[in-house]
Design an enzyme around this catalytic site. Structure first.
Site, PDB file in Angstrom:
ATOM      1  N   ASP A   1       1.437  -5.401   3.156  1.00 45.99           N
ATOM      2  CA  ASP A   1       2.469  -4.522   2.634  1.00 45.99           C
ATOM      3  C   ASP A   1       3.703  -4.762   3.510  1.00 45.99           C
ATOM      4  O   ASP A   1       3.584  -5.290   4.626  1.00 45.99           O
ATOM      5  CB  ASP A   1       1.993  -3.064   2.727  1.00 45.99           C
ATOM      6  N   LEU A   2       4.872  -4.412   3.020  1.00 45.43           N
ATOM      7  CA  LEU A   2       6.100  -4.667   3.790  1.00 45.43           C
ATOM      8  C   LEU A   2       6.654  -3.379   4.425  1.00 45.43           C
ATOM      9  O   LEU A   2       6.720  -3.255   5.652  1.00 45.43           O
ATOM     10  CB  LEU A   2       7.145  -5.301   2.862  1.00 45.43           C
ATOM     11  N   ASP A   3       7.063  -2.427   3.557  1.00 45.42           N
ATOM     12  CA  ASP A   3       7.720  -1.208   4.043  1.00 45.42           C
ATOM     13  C   ASP A   3       6.740  -0.358   4.855  1.00 45.42           C
ATOM     14  O   ASP A   3       5.737   0.110   4.321  1.00 45.42           O
ATOM     15  CB  ASP A   3       8.242  -0.373   2.862  1.00 45.42           C
TER      16      ASP A   3
ATOM     17  N   THR B   1      11.247   0.188   7.116  1.00 48.80           N
ATOM     18  CA  THR B   1      12.115   0.557   5.997  1.00 48.80           C
ATOM     19  C   THR B   1      11.609   1.789   5.255  1.00 48.80           C
ATOM     20  O   THR B   1      12.346   2.353   4.441  1.00 48.80           O
ATOM     21  CB  THR B   1      12.243  -0.629   5.021  1.00 48.80           C
TER      22      THR B   1
ATOM     23  N   LYS C   1       0.544   0.030  -7.223  1.00 47.39           N
ATOM     24  CA  LYS C   1      -0.410   0.743  -6.364  1.00 47.39           C
ATOM     25  C   LYS C   1      -0.507   2.184  -6.840  1.00 47.39           C
ATOM     26  O   LYS C   1       0.513   2.751  -7.216  1.00 47.39           O
ATOM     27  CB  LYS C   1       0.075   0.722  -4.898  1.00 47.39           C
TER      28      LYS C   1
ATOM     29  N   LYS D   1       4.965   7.002  -0.679  1.00 45.05           N
ATOM     30  CA  LYS D   1       4.775   5.715   0.001  1.00 45.05           C
ATOM     31  C   LYS D   1       3.951   4.773  -0.866  1.00 45.05           C
ATOM     32  O   LYS D   1       2.873   5.136  -1.345  1.00 45.05           O
ATOM     33  CB  LYS D   1       4.057   5.916   1.345  1.00 45.05           C
TER      34      LYS D   1
ATOM     35  N   GLU E   1      -1.844  -1.982   5.212  1.00 45.44           N
ATOM     36  CA  GLU E   1      -1.104  -0.948   4.470  1.00 45.44           C
ATOM     37  C   GLU E   1      -0.818   0.276   5.331  1.00 45.44           C
ATOM     38  O   GLU E   1      -1.587   0.596   6.227  1.00 45.44           O
ATOM     39  CB  GLU E   1      -1.951  -0.468   3.284  1.00 45.44           C
ATOM     40  N   ASP E   2       0.272   0.977   5.012  1.00 50.85           N
ATOM     41  CA  ASP E   2       0.562   2.260   5.674  1.00 50.85           C
ATOM     42  C   ASP E   2       0.471   3.426   4.693  1.00 50.85           C
ATOM     43  O   ASP E   2       0.758   4.563   5.064  1.00 50.85           O
ATOM     44  CB  ASP E   2       1.957   2.256   6.313  1.00 50.85           C
TER      45      ASP E   2
ATOM     46  N   SER F   1       4.059  -6.215  -1.744  1.00 48.57           N
ATOM     47  CA  SER F   1       4.906  -5.021  -1.654  1.00 48.57           C
ATOM     48  C   SER F   1       5.341  -4.594  -3.045  1.00 48.57           C
ATOM     49  O   SER F   1       5.643  -5.447  -3.889  1.00 48.57           O
ATOM     50  CB  SER F   1       6.153  -5.335  -0.817  1.00 48.57           C
ATOM     51  N   ALA F   2       5.395  -3.274  -3.246  1.00 46.52           N
ATOM     52  CA  ALA F   2       5.905  -2.751  -4.522  1.00 46.52           C
ATOM     53  C   ALA F   2       7.410  -2.935  -4.639  1.00 46.52           C
ATOM     54  O   ALA F   2       7.992  -2.729  -5.697  1.00 46.52           O
ATOM     55  CB  ALA F   2       5.570  -1.269  -4.626  1.00 46.52           C
TER      56      ALA F   2
HETATM   57  C1  BG6 Z   1       7.274   0.393  -1.503  1.00 50.14           C
HETATM   58  C2  BG6 Z   1       7.704   1.617  -0.753  1.00 50.14           C
HETATM   59  O1  BG6 Z   1       6.989  -0.628  -0.582  1.00 50.14           O
HETATM   60  O2  BG6 Z   1       8.298  -0.071  -2.382  1.00 50.14           O
HETATM   61  C3  BG6 Z   1       8.182   2.687  -1.727  1.00 50.14           C
HETATM   62  O3  BG6 Z   1       6.620   2.107   0.018  1.00 50.14           O
HETATM   63  C4  BG6 Z   1       9.248   2.113  -2.649  1.00 50.14           C
HETATM   64  O4  BG6 Z   1       8.686   3.777  -0.986  1.00 50.14           O
HETATM   65  C5  BG6 Z   1       8.699   0.888  -3.364  1.00 50.14           C
HETATM   66  O5  BG6 Z   1       9.655   3.080  -3.620  1.00 50.14           O
HETATM   67  C6  BG6 Z   1       9.697   0.234  -4.327  1.00 50.14           C
HETATM   68  O6  BG6 Z   1      10.770  -0.283  -3.609  1.00 50.14           O
HETATM   69  P1  BG6 Z   1      12.125  -0.802  -4.269  1.00 50.14           P
HETATM   70  O7  BG6 Z   1      12.822  -1.444  -3.079  1.00 50.14           O
HETATM   71  O8  BG6 Z   1      11.767  -1.806  -5.320  1.00 50.14           O
HETATM   72  O9  BG6 Z   1      12.836   0.363  -4.826  1.00 50.14           O
HETATM   73 MG    MG Z   2       4.272   0.705   2.905  1.00 52.90          MG
END
Ligand code: BG6
Ligand code: MG
Length: 223
Positions: A13-15, A21, A151, A49, A175-176, A120-121
């Protein structure tokens, strides 16, 4: 559970895992919640999240029972307002914003021949990885725009293993978020949760912070 010797790759996962972030997503969503008069709570914050952009907006509106107050186009405009705010907040990211230990861990994986991918989403993931100087450290990034479900559905982590050309049971995924751990478990990979063990109770392995994530520490927990 899988033995450490069977592991050949890692999906990240990234964020909140590679860089902090998650706090900028929170800041931008909180501002949006204020704008639509929805009360911001720690529970709402945690539940967002890992959830994709439109899904997050729906959850915020639902928390204030306002999900039927906006047309589809108005919801798209609200999500776009949040994203513009978020992109401003992340525009100054540099490699110094990689979370403690993560640059060393990713380098360790690359040096030792483990393959790594990103699940990452976020549609901003390629931009962020570029800012962090990490794009070349990964075999590939799952494009969340191509997913049928985000997710906690397992699809994103199934795809992350496919990118690695590995079976799910050969992969450890980091993952967090609770939604992300559910996704990893559904995909049949080893789930590694970083953060609050109460929130991430379903993870196979738990680490309090990114600073503790090393191959030696993972091996000690798996074998
Ligand atoms: C996830 C975050 O990685 O990405 C969420 O945990 C976020 O908080 C989601 O809403 C979507 O991100 P983005 O940058 O496409 O709006
Ligand atoms: Mg995350």
């Amino acid at each position: 559970m899988t033995k450490f010797s069977e592991i050949k790759g890692f999906a990240f996962d990234l964020d909140g895992v590679i860089t902090d972030t998650a706090k900028f997503h929170t800041q931008a969503w909180h501002a949006l919640a204020d704008q639509v008069n929805v009360t911001w709570t720690p529970e709402l914050q945690e539940s967002l999240k890992g959830i994709d952009r439109m899904g997050s907006l729906e959850m915020i509106l639902k928390a204030g029972n306002k999900q039927d107050d906006y047309t589809h186009d108005e919801k798209v405009a609200l999500a776009s307002w949040k994203n513009n705010h978020y992109v401003e907040l992340i525009s100054g990211l540099t490699p110094d914003d990689i979370l403690p230990g993560m640059a060393d861990f990713i380098k360790e994986l690359n040096d030792k021949g483990y393959r790594a991918s990103v699940a990452s989403a976020s549609k901003n993931a390629p931009f962020i990885l570029d800012k962090l100087g990490l794009t070349d450290s990964f075999v590939g990034i799952v494009d969340p725009a191509t997913l049928h479900a985000g997710k906690p559905d397992p699809e994103i982590f199934v795809r992350a293993a496919e990118i690695l050309n590995l079976l799910p049971e050969q992969v450890i995924s980091l993952e967090d978020s609770a939604a992300g751990i559910a996704s990893i478990n559904g995909a049949g990979e080893v789930s590694l949760g970083i953060g609050d063990t109460t929130v991430l109770a379903a993870a196979n392995l738990n680490f309090a912070s990114t600073a503790e994530v090393t191959l030696a520490n993972i091996a000690a927990k798996l074998d």
